[in-house]
Design an enzyme around this catalytic site. Structure first.
Site, PDB file in Angstrom:
ATOM      1  N   THR A 181       0.811  -1.217   0.000  1.00  0.00           N
ATOM      2  CA  THR A 181       0.000   0.000   0.000  1.00  0.00           C
ATOM      3  C   THR A 181       0.848   1.272   0.000  1.00  0.00           C
ATOM      4  O   THR A 181       1.969   1.282   0.544  1.00  0.00           O
ATOM      5  CB  THR A 181      -0.905  -0.004   1.265  1.00  0.00           C
ATOM      6  N   ASP A 182       0.291   2.359  -0.516  1.00  0.00           N
ATOM      7  CA  ASP A 182       0.978   3.659  -0.461  1.00  0.00           C
ATOM      8  C   ASP A 182       1.099   4.182   0.967  1.00  0.00           C
ATOM      9  O   ASP A 182       1.872   5.106   1.226  1.00  0.00           O
ATOM     10  CB  ASP A 182       0.277   4.703  -1.346  1.00  0.00           C
ATOM     11  N   GLU A 183       0.324   3.590   1.899  1.00  0.00           N
ATOM     12  CA  GLU A 183       0.354   4.098   3.280  1.00  0.00           C
ATOM     13  C   GLU A 183       1.713   3.894   3.925  1.00  0.00           C
ATOM     14  O   GLU A 183       2.033   4.544   4.922  1.00  0.00           O
ATOM     15  CB  GLU A 183      -0.748   3.444   4.114  1.00  0.00           C
TER      16      GLU A 183
ATOM     17  N   LYS B 275       2.456  -3.308   7.235  1.00  0.00           N
ATOM     18  CA  LYS B 275       2.673  -3.506   5.800  1.00  0.00           C
ATOM     19  C   LYS B 275       4.108  -3.122   5.426  1.00  0.00           C
ATOM     20  O   LYS B 275       4.756  -3.808   4.637  1.00  0.00           O
ATOM     21  CB  LYS B 275       1.677  -2.680   4.987  1.00  0.00           C
TER      22      LYS B 275
ATOM     23  N   TYR C 172      -1.434  -0.422  11.104  1.00  0.00           N
ATOM     24  CA  TYR C 172      -1.656  -1.154   9.844  1.00  0.00           C
ATOM     25  C   TYR C 172      -0.520  -0.879   8.865  1.00  0.00           C
ATOM     26  O   TYR C 172       0.096  -1.807   8.314  1.00  0.00           O
ATOM     27  CB  TYR C 172      -3.001  -0.749   9.215  1.00  0.00           C
TER      28      TYR C 172
END
Ligand code: NAD
Length: 335
Positions: free
Chosen positions: A122-124, A150, A146
């Site tokens: 993810t970009d997060e 990741k 989260y």
């Protein structure tokens, strides 16, 4: 090719399975624990395909993972705990599933010499960017459990390439939207509540900026990376639409035929990145482009929730996400 797809009964994984079955002659095995987030309904008619096998099981089950990986040529790894609000409440579980689960799969992939392992991320992991956009070599600055889980799993995956030459690629996509998403996530949460005549809660002042990609574009990009990506590389998969929370809410309200009188401003998350942004030139060189126009994709998504109320009604989350330690309510600066 024999593909093992983890998390294939979830939102993005199930779109990927349909994509792979409809665009290739591959055989697909889905490994999914069917947590609250997974459902066989997401796979629908393709469950009848003689090229699809479904295995209910946990990526933390070492023996099961080992025997399944052994029988496949490649792994596309979606299975994860994926909801930021839940990660505030049980971050240990997120680390266990997302990091150790990935490690077990990578160990099996190395042992059985799979031809490719795509780790879906993810970009997060890049955290909030005040300006500019993150390329794949940008620093990882996750700010919520989260995203931290990741980021850790991305590094574990890349280290498997560096150490053992396990042929890993990592994809990082921006926020996905489309049919079949669990109604705990913002677009289906707002749409399902508005379609029922209920109110919706917008975090903070609705100032957070997210990039949106239609799930069909993301899964097409993941498949390109599976077939043409260079081992050891990361590929960002972004979409063409950047929206603040307020702008997104406005789109959803209009698509649902509702007004701003149905919106409450609720306390922000304990940590809520102001802005995500990525470049995706590496994936573009493989042929990736986000093709689905946001307004069309959103209208189709909301129609799907409109006609599939029987699917999402039993899954409906509590009124608004419970967030431990949420900040005090701040009213919007302007509306
Ligand atoms: P999801 O929550 O809809 O689906 C996750 C699936 O994984 C479910 O089917 C669940 O049953 C399964 N699962 C969870 N724990 C498992 C375990 N221990 N063993 C086996 N199966 C398990 O998630 P999603 O939105 O489809 O996301 C899929 C992947 O894409 C995740 O890795 C997520 O981090 C990543 N991602 C999601 C987005 C997004 O916008 N949704 C954006 C970027 C990246």
């Amino acid at each position: 090719m024999r593909l093992l797809v983890t998390g294939g009964a979830g939102f993005i994984g199930s779109h990927y399975v349909r994509h792979a079955l409809s665009t290739t002659s591959d055989r697909v095995t889905v490994l999914d624990a069917l947590t609250y987030a997974g459902s066989l309904d997401n796979l629908g008619p393709v469950l009848q395909s003689d090229r699809l096998q479904f295995v209910k099981g946990d990526i933390l089950d070492r023996d099961l993972v080992n025997s399944l990986v052994q029988a496949h040529d490649a792994v596309v790894h979606f299975a994860a705990e994926s909801h930021v609000d839940r990660s505030f409440l049980d971050s240990g579980h997120f680390l266990t599933v997302n990091v150790l689960g990935t490690q077990l799969l990578l160990d099996a992939a190395r042992r059985h010499r799979v031809a490719k392992f795509v780790h879906v991320s993810t970009d997060e992991v890049y955290g909030s960017l005040p300006a500019g956009a993150a390329a794949e070599d940008a620093p990882l600055r996750p700010t919520v459990p989260y995203a931290a889980s990741k980021a850790a799993s991305d590094l574990v995956a890349l280290s498997a390439y560096a150490t053992h030459r396990t042929p890993v690629c990592v994809t990082r996509s921006s926020n996905n939207y489309g049919p079949h998403q669990h109604p705990e996530k913002v677009i289906p949460r707002f749409a399902t509540r508005l379609l029922k005549g209920e109110r919706v809660g917008l975090h903070g002042r609705g100032q957070h900026i997210r990039n949106w990609v239609h799930v069909s574009d993301n899964v097409a990009g993941i498949d390109l990376v599976l077939r043409h990506g260079t081992p050891g590389e990361v590929y960002n998969l972004g979409g063409g639409t950047d929206l603040t929370g307020r702008q997104l809410t406005d789109h959803i309200l209009r698509a649902c035929g509702a007004g701003w009188d149905r919106v409450d401003y609720i306390p922000d998350r304990p940590s809520n990145d102001l802005r995500y942004a990525m470049t995706w030139g590496k994936a573009a060189r493989l042929g990736y482009a986000p093709r689905r126009a946001f307004e069309d994709g959103l209208a189709e998504t909301i129609d799907w929730y409109r006609v599939n109320a029987h699917r999402w009604a039993p899954l409906k989350p509590p009124a608004e996400p419970a967030v431990a330690g949420a900040l005090t309510h701040r009213p919007p600066a302007s509306t």
